[in-house]
Design a protein around this motif. Sequence first.
Motif, PDB file in Angstrom:
ATOM      1  N   LEU A 459       0.846  -1.192   0.000  1.00  0.00           N
ATOM      2  CA  LEU A 459       0.000   0.000   0.000  1.00  0.00           C
ATOM      3  C   LEU A 459       0.882   1.242   0.000  1.00  0.00           C
ATOM      4  O   LEU A 459       1.956   1.246   0.592  1.00  0.00           O
ATOM      5  CB  LEU A 459      -0.893  -0.010   1.233  1.00  0.00           C
ATOM      6  CG  LEU A 459      -1.852  -1.209   1.294  1.00  0.00           C
ATOM      7  CD1 LEU A 459      -2.486  -1.327   2.667  1.00  0.00           C
ATOM      8  CD2 LEU A 459      -2.921  -1.084   0.211  1.00  0.00           C
ATOM      9  N   PRO A 460       0.425   2.311  -0.655  1.00  0.00           N
ATOM     10  CA  PRO A 460       1.223   3.533  -0.676  1.00  0.00           C
ATOM     11  C   PRO A 460       1.425   4.041   0.740  1.00  0.00           C
ATOM     12  O   PRO A 460       0.573   3.859   1.615  1.00  0.00           O
ATOM     13  CB  PRO A 460       0.360   4.527  -1.467  1.00  0.00           C
ATOM     14  CG  PRO A 460      -0.707   3.743  -2.104  1.00  0.00           C
ATOM     15  CD  PRO A 460      -0.855   2.461  -1.345  1.00  0.00           C
ATOM     16  N   GLU A 461       2.568   4.670   0.941  1.00  0.00           N
ATOM     17  CA  GLU A 461       2.868   5.273   2.218  1.00  0.00           C
ATOM     18  C   GLU A 461       1.837   6.352   2.512  1.00  0.00           C
ATOM     19  O   GLU A 461       1.488   7.134   1.655  1.00  0.00           O
ATOM     20  CB  GLU A 461       4.239   5.932   2.075  1.00  0.00           C
ATOM     21  CG  GLU A 461       4.871   6.221   3.355  1.00  0.00           C
ATOM     22  CD  GLU A 461       6.365   5.949   3.178  1.00  0.00           C
ATOM     23  OE1 GLU A 461       7.071   6.130   4.160  1.00  0.00           O
ATOM     24  OE2 GLU A 461       6.793   5.591   2.066  1.00  0.00           O
ATOM     25  N   SER A 462       1.362   6.370   3.748  1.00  0.00           N
ATOM     26  CA  SER A 462       0.445   7.465   4.076  1.00  0.00           C
ATOM     27  C   SER A 462       1.286   8.710   4.315  1.00  0.00           C
ATOM     28  O   SER A 462       2.515   8.660   4.362  1.00  0.00           O
ATOM     29  CB  SER A 462      -0.351   7.097   5.326  1.00  0.00           C
ATOM     30  OG  SER A 462       0.540   6.787   6.361  1.00  0.00           O
ATOM     31  N   ASP A 463       0.617   9.836   4.476  1.00  0.00           N
ATOM     32  CA  ASP A 463       1.286  11.117   4.738  1.00  0.00           C
ATOM     33  C   ASP A 463       2.323  10.947   5.861  1.00  0.00           C
ATOM     34  O   ASP A 463       2.015  10.488   6.949  1.00  0.00           O
ATOM     35  CB  ASP A 463       0.204  12.117   5.159  1.00  0.00           C
ATOM     36  CG  ASP A 463       0.761  13.512   5.280  1.00  0.00           C
ATOM     37  OD1 ASP A 463       0.033  14.437   4.941  1.00  0.00           O
ATOM     38  OD2 ASP A 463       1.915  13.659   5.705  1.00  0.00           O
TER      39      ASP A 463
END
Lengths: 480, 480
Positions: A459-463
Amino acid sequence: MSNVIAALVTALGADVVRTGGNIPARNHADAGGQVPVPPDALLLPRNTDEVSTCLRICHSFACPVVPQGGMTGLAGGAHPRHGEIALSLERLVGIEEVDVESGTLTALAGTPLATIQAAAENANLMCGIDLGARGTCTIGGNVATNAGGNQVLRYGMTRRNVLGLEVVLPDGQVLRSLNKMLKNNAGYDWTQLFIGSEGTLGIITRVVVALYPRPRGIQSALCGVASFSDALAVLRRFDALMPGRLLVFEAMWREYMEVATGQFGLAQPFEDGFELTLLLEAAMGDDPSGEEAFAETLASFMEDGTLPTAIIARSENDRRRFWSYREANYEFGRVLPKGSHFDVSIPLGRMSDAVALLREGVAAQWPDAIPIVFGHIADSNIHIAVYKPGFDDMIGQAINEVVYGIVAEVGGSVSAEHGIGVLKRPYLPLSRSPSELAFMRSIKQAVDPLNILNRGRILPESDRSNVTSILSAPAPAIIG
Amino acid sequence: MSNVIAALVTALGADVVRTGGNIPARNHADAGGQVPVPPDALLLPRNTDEVSTCLRICHSFACPVVPQGGMTGLAGGAHPRHGEIALSLERLVGIEEVDVESGTLTALAGTPLATIQAAAENANLMCGIDLGARGTCTIGGNVATNAGGNQVLRYGMTRRNVLGLEVVLPDGQVLRSLNKMLKNNAGYDWTQLFIGSEGTLGIITRVVVALYPRPRGIQSALCGVASFSDALAVLRRFDALMPGRLLVFEAMWREYMEVATGQFGLAQPFEDGFELTLLLEAAMGDDPSGEEAFAETLASFMEDGTLPTAIIARSENDRRRFWSYREANYEFGRVLPKGSHFDVSIPLGRMSDAVALLREGVAAQWPDAIPIVFGHIADSNIHIAVYKPGFDDMIGQAINEVVYGIVAEVGGSVSAEHGIGVLKRPYLPLSRSPSELAFMRSIKQAVDPLNILNRGRILPESDRSNVTSILSAPAPAIIG
């Protein structure tokens, strides 16, 4: 970062917590081909308790951790990123039990797959998981990536072979279900969540796998067929006539065999070239009648025209020769220009379309490129390679778009068996809907709310701003 | 409650939302034997969109929902509780696709299993799932409970047969992965979470199952063996000699056969009584040599003493006669006093111990009780029944304690294939640690934070005071 490392050293000692020049190069990179990155520290826990302590401390500092097994993954899942601490399972090695009555084996997660296979064979049984990296990959990594490999047709993906797990959660809690029973509907089977989660939800420390009787009387054949649908007919009819006997059903498309027999120099197996060459193996049993039944079945396919030609191995030497075609691709790089490589699944009903689209798409943009297709078609899994003179990153990117575009068009999966890691992350939305991705994020959030485990994989890195503020805040107290 | 029902009627109409006398008796009770309870309303959505609308509205009122399939569950999972709205999948019926090339079938969740089996057979294939309730149970219910049954030895639990799912989440969101591929490592395989979750995490609306070649040349034998370890030897050796051929391996312990041939009146199959009677079936193929191989294999076990006796079915009539022993237990209630029934798993290495402990434990407390043991031993699954003259609830409770105590002692599972529902909930901690139960709760909390779906099944109900306050609060606005 120095705070968390100091806390780790205090709790576990310098033998478990390595830094700087004491971190071996092997822990700087996995097999995905990215530029090596030294982790900020390398943790070498000796048992589950120490894994738990490692994670408890890292969690209390919200420090990101990359779990490492045999480092054979191709998607960058175990490759360190800047600012991460690596936790290697390499000291959690050993077979704890082979239970012949239950048909199970219990091992520590860092045990190489080959060690497990050997222990099973010593008990006159076999492990259902097998892949090329068997000497280096670990059972924990196999489970974390739901590894596929050479025996999926008969024994399924790693998921089907796992009966029990011990997992350390991101906050250091230990979950344990060392189940040996085929049936166990006592509440949620939480182990399923960790299988194939690529180290993003927990660190696997122990595994119980099922063992099987060893296949006997293995017969091998190399066959040529005129079309994918004929290949599928051979597969289905063989399996219908002799259920459970097929072990291997590998396919190599025309261009693959042209490279193998042309540039790579293997002997032509048949007088004619075929759209597909098949490598087929079945366990026919000890009885000599099994050998006859295998030959007769193939002969019956030849009589009715499904199978234009087949050669049956009469010796182990023949068998090795057949496998040399299938394994030649590992060395195609030596005789071909650079290229891009893909591990994808295609629904069987769309496989011919996908190969046709690939040939057209590649020929249209790069007339001098060579598209190679081969793989475990019974599992709907093919590997694609596109070799291109003058290959560079921009061409590689354009090839990615062609191949993944086709996969999306025919409803395939951008990862059959290699996982997503970081390298395939940009393409995951081609195989998964926004709702599915949102659901995956909600599971990740529930199990690893601080996002410390294998951050940015799958999953993409969150902020990160929030994370950075936690990291730069004063060190919290360590509990326990 | 009237607010939520009014909102449902407004959105879906009175044909979909039934109340009072318009709720058929079949929706008041499942097969678990509890006192029937009419739900506050019965929802009969006609498609996935309507299931989504139902849940969205119930969710906005935090109104508890019990999903219903074929109502054949034995653990009380689909049995309404006071204050619940039932949502039945009975209108979501139909086979959407049989894909012969991919070897898959896609069906709506309310489709009876027997309909799916028939559709597979029409395509000259078979469904890997089979259980006694096939005519009534639904594929959605099979998946929700990870049903076991008669073919687990060869085709695995329902989990292994599922390739894709469509699920409606508690808030009405639809998750869809109608995957047909054996290999698909594109991120978390979220479908695994819903398989076996007994309707507590989402409502399954569509299912893709794998299909297999139909087994041919089925041979059946009824055998007597002196001990469980001999039974296991027969199983392992047969499977080693003829991998993939065994379809059925059912065991009936001594007391079972005594009731079957005594009180129940079936003919004695053998001159002597045996510790275990085995019903064994294998798919030997079309070739007449398969029949010979089956007989020769059993003869070889008799020669070396593993198998004292075996009778091979020479006709379909013989085969039905063999099965009449195995199926007699369904009617033991007619000839025996009342009793308690159990579906448990026992590690194979502890099976003999467990049966011995059961006999001792029952004889010590209730000398006139009859302990019956039978089941799918290859799957480590046995069914236990303890029949007792003068049986009442207090005795039933005491028998539960004896049986589940033994299961816990030998490291078994309190539910092999029937699930937990409400009836087995008190015993779940015998098979699951506090950490495991806490982890299950955290998953439930993440996916269904308002706890509206099948509240109180598998996991204990959380404090209801909060829920009551939500229910008695003014109705929230309905979104969309």
